[in-house]
Design a protein around this motif. Structure first.
Motif, PDB file in Angstrom:
ATOM      1  N   ASP A  48      51.125 -52.701   9.376  1.00 13.88           N
ATOM      2  CA  ASP A  48      50.206 -52.475   8.144  1.00 13.88           C
ATOM      3  C   ASP A  48      49.483 -51.144   8.272  1.00 13.88           C
ATOM      4  OD1 ASP A  48      51.056 -55.136   7.312  1.00 13.88           O
ATOM      5  OD2 ASP A  48      49.546 -56.178   8.152  1.00 13.88           O
ATOM      6  N   ILE A  49      48.915 -50.966   9.253  1.00  9.19           N
ATOM      7  CA  ILE A  49      48.201 -49.621   9.380  1.00  9.19           C
ATOM      8  C   ILE A  49      48.972 -48.384   8.729  1.00  9.19           C
ATOM      9  CG2 ILE A  49      46.696 -48.283  10.804  1.00  9.19           C
ATOM     10  CD1 ILE A  49      45.802 -50.700  12.208  1.00  9.19           C
ATOM     11  N   ASN A  50      50.090 -48.627   9.512  1.00 10.72           N
ATOM     12  CA  ASN A  50      51.348 -47.293   9.251  1.00 10.72           C
ATOM     13  C   ASN A  50      51.502 -47.220   7.857  1.00 10.72           C
ATOM     14  OD1 ASN A  50      50.703 -46.450  11.940  1.00 10.72           O
ATOM     15  ND2 ASN A  50      52.428 -47.541  12.854  1.00 10.72           N
ATOM     16  N   LYS A  51      51.969 -48.309   7.377  1.00 10.95           N
ATOM     17  CA  LYS A  51      52.448 -48.484   5.992  1.00 10.95           C
ATOM     18  C   LYS A  51      51.384 -47.803   5.070  1.00 10.95           C
ATOM     19  CE  LYS A  51      55.673 -52.261   6.335  1.00 10.95           C
ATOM     20  NZ  LYS A  51      55.723 -53.803   5.724  1.00 10.95           N
ATOM     21  N   ALA A  52      49.895 -47.955   5.287  1.00 12.79           N
ATOM     22  CA  ALA A  52      48.980 -47.419   4.713  1.00 12.79           C
ATOM     23  C   ALA A  52      48.579 -45.892   5.064  1.00 12.79           C
ATOM     24  CB  ALA A  52      47.459 -48.266   4.750  1.00 12.79           C
ATOM     25  N   GLY A  53      49.454 -45.411   5.772  1.00 12.97           N
ATOM     26  CA  GLY A  53      49.344 -43.816   5.904  1.00 12.97           C
ATOM     27  C   GLY A  53      48.756 -43.868   7.575  1.00 12.97           C
ATOM     28  N   GLY A  54      48.256 -44.811   8.229  1.00 12.24           N
ATOM     29  CA  GLY A  54      47.727 -44.813   9.655  1.00 12.24           C
ATOM     30  C   GLY A  54      46.041 -44.603   9.759  1.00 12.24           C
ATOM     31  N   LEU A  55      45.562 -44.418  10.509  1.00  9.95           N
ATOM     32  CA  LEU A  55      44.244 -44.415  10.903  1.00  9.95           C
ATOM     33  C   LEU A  55      43.818 -42.826  10.780  1.00  9.95           C
ATOM     34  CD1 LEU A  55      43.793 -46.542  14.231  1.00  9.95           C
ATOM     35  CD2 LEU A  55      43.269 -47.114  11.609  1.00  9.95           C
ATOM     36  N   MET A  56      42.375 -42.644  10.411  1.00  8.26           N
ATOM     37  CA  MET A  56      41.691 -41.470  10.167  1.00  8.26           C
ATOM     38  C   MET A  56      41.180 -41.070  11.378  1.00  8.26           C
ATOM     39  SD  MET A  56      41.017 -39.125   7.781  1.00  8.26           S
ATOM     40  CE  MET A  56      41.318 -40.018   6.297  1.00  8.26           C
ATOM     41  N   ILE A  57      41.696 -40.045  12.221  1.00 11.99           N
ATOM     42  CA  ILE A  57      41.201 -39.728  13.420  1.00 11.99           C
ATOM     43  C   ILE A  57      40.875 -38.179  13.099  1.00 11.99           C
ATOM     44  CG2 ILE A  57      41.794 -39.277  15.847  1.00 11.99           C
ATOM     45  CD1 ILE A  57      43.497 -41.703  15.548  1.00 11.99           C
ATOM     46  N   ASP A  58      39.702 -37.574  13.599  1.00 11.44           N
ATOM     47  CA  ASP A  58      39.708 -36.264  13.616  1.00 11.44           C
ATOM     48  C   ASP A  58      39.891 -35.479  12.117  1.00 11.44           C
ATOM     49  OD1 ASP A  58      38.683 -36.149  15.950  1.00 11.44           O
ATOM     50  OD2 ASP A  58      40.692 -35.652  16.874  1.00 11.44           O
ATOM     51  N   GLY A  59      39.581 -36.549  11.031  1.00 12.41           N
ATOM     52  CA  GLY A  59      39.784 -35.891   9.665  1.00 12.41           C
ATOM     53  C   GLY A  59      41.307 -36.040   9.154  1.00 12.41           C
ATOM     54  N   GLU A  60      42.033 -36.460   9.714  1.00  8.80           N
ATOM     55  CA  GLU A  60      43.511 -36.820   9.254  1.00  8.80           C
ATOM     56  C   GLU A  60      44.099 -37.987   9.611  1.00  8.80           C
ATOM     57  OE1 GLU A  60      46.757 -34.724  12.175  1.00  8.80           O
ATOM     58  OE2 GLU A  60      45.224 -33.334  11.949  1.00  8.80           O
ATOM     59  N   LYS A  61      44.876 -38.496   8.843  1.00  8.41           N
ATOM     60  CA  LYS A  61      45.537 -39.693   9.145  1.00  8.41           C
ATOM     61  C   LYS A  61      46.679 -39.499   9.924  1.00  8.41           C
ATOM     62  CE  LYS A  61      44.240 -42.872   5.624  1.00  8.41           C
ATOM     63  NZ  LYS A  61      44.576 -44.202   4.912  1.00  8.41           N
ATOM     64  N   ARG A  62      46.733 -40.528  10.992  1.00 13.66           N
ATOM     65  CA  ARG A  62      47.841 -40.452  12.054  1.00 13.66           C
ATOM     66  C   ARG A  62      48.356 -41.883  12.331  1.00 13.66           C
ATOM     67  NH1 ARG A  62      45.083 -36.734  16.717  1.00 13.66           N
ATOM     68  NH2 ARG A  62      44.456 -35.041  15.353  1.00 13.66           N
ATOM     69  N   LEU A  63      49.575 -41.913  12.558  1.00 10.91           N
ATOM     70  CA  LEU A  63      50.143 -43.382  12.575  1.00 10.91           C
ATOM     71  C   LEU A  63      49.994 -43.781  13.818  1.00 10.91           C
ATOM     72  CD1 LEU A  63      53.939 -42.535  11.421  1.00 10.91           C
ATOM     73  CD2 LEU A  63      51.806 -43.577  10.157  1.00 10.91           C
ATOM     74  N   VAL A  64      49.944 -44.984  14.082  1.00 11.41           N
ATOM     75  CA  VAL A  64      49.333 -45.814  15.278  1.00 11.41           C
ATOM     76  C   VAL A  64      50.540 -46.142  16.301  1.00 11.41           C
ATOM     77  CG1 VAL A  64      48.407 -48.066  16.164  1.00 11.41           C
ATOM     78  CG2 VAL A  64      47.414 -46.902  13.992  1.00 11.41           C
ATOM     79  N   LYS A  65      50.597 -45.880  17.244  1.00 11.52           N
ATOM     80  CA  LYS A  65      51.722 -46.260  18.231  1.00 11.52           C
ATOM     81  C   LYS A  65      51.007 -46.930  19.326  1.00 11.52           C
ATOM     82  CE  LYS A  65      55.464 -44.413  20.905  1.00 11.52           C
ATOM     83  NZ  LYS A  65      56.198 -43.136  21.122  1.00 11.52           N
ATOM     84  N   ILE A  66      51.457 -48.096  20.057  1.00 12.56           N
ATOM     85  CA  ILE A  66      51.035 -48.787  21.028  1.00 12.56           C
ATOM     86  C   ILE A  66      51.740 -48.340  22.369  1.00 12.56           C
ATOM     87  CG2 ILE A  66      50.412 -50.988  21.905  1.00 12.56           C
ATOM     88  CD1 ILE A  66      50.064 -52.035  18.998  1.00 12.56           C
ATOM     89  N   PHE A  67      51.102 -48.160  23.278  1.00 16.59           N
ATOM     90  CA  PHE A  67      51.610 -47.764  24.677  1.00 16.59           C
ATOM     91  C   PHE A  67      51.123 -49.080  25.529  1.00 16.59           C
ATOM     92  CE2 PHE A  67      51.269 -43.886  22.735  1.00 16.59           C
ATOM     93  CZ  PHE A  67      52.344 -43.185  23.080  1.00 16.59           C
ATOM     94  N   TRP A  68      51.860 -49.497  26.482  1.00 12.55           N
ATOM     95  CA  TRP A  68      51.625 -50.502  27.475  1.00 12.55           C
ATOM     96  C   TRP A  68      51.888 -50.071  28.884  1.00 12.55           C
ATOM     97  CZ3 TRP A  68      49.337 -54.859  25.487  1.00 12.55           C
ATOM     98  CH2 TRP A  68      49.432 -55.304  24.319  1.00 12.55           C
TER      99      TRP A  68
END
Length: 112
Positions: A7-27
């Protein structure tokens, strides 16, 4: 978690340091050992270049060990689990050192 990430990535990602970035989960697996947890955290921080690191949410000993990495990575938000009161006391004793370390759950005395 995967559905929320989508859902977050479909909306363009999260705002980080002034720009939208896609979320990727690492385990990574700490194997219930602090030294392996720290090694895994260092890999995530250096090779994978994560922006948010969720420290072990089960073992306080691993959270305490990973917590010591926080001052070296000021651009990373550390989220810590573990219910040992020592996790919160370290932050209370030196809030500047652990300014990017947030405790996610109550300490053991809070559950009492």
């Amino acid at each position: 978690m995967a559905l929320k990430t989508e859902d977050i990535n479909k909306a363009g990602g999260l705002m980080i340091d002034g720009e939208k970035r896609l979320v990727k989960i690492f385990w990574e697996d700490s194997q219930s050992r602090p030294e392996i947890g720290v090694s895994a955290a260092q890999k995530l921080l250096t090779r994978d270049r994560v922006h948010i690191l969720v420290a072990d949410t089960v073992h306080s000993s691993i959270t305490l060990a990973i917590q010591e990495l926080a001052p070296s990575y000021k651009n990373v938000l550390f989220l810590g689990g573990g219910i040992a009161l020592e996790v919160a006391l370290k932050v209370k004793e030196n809030p500047k050192k652990y300014e990017n370390f947030w405790k996610l759950i109550w300490a053991s005395d809070g559950y009492a």
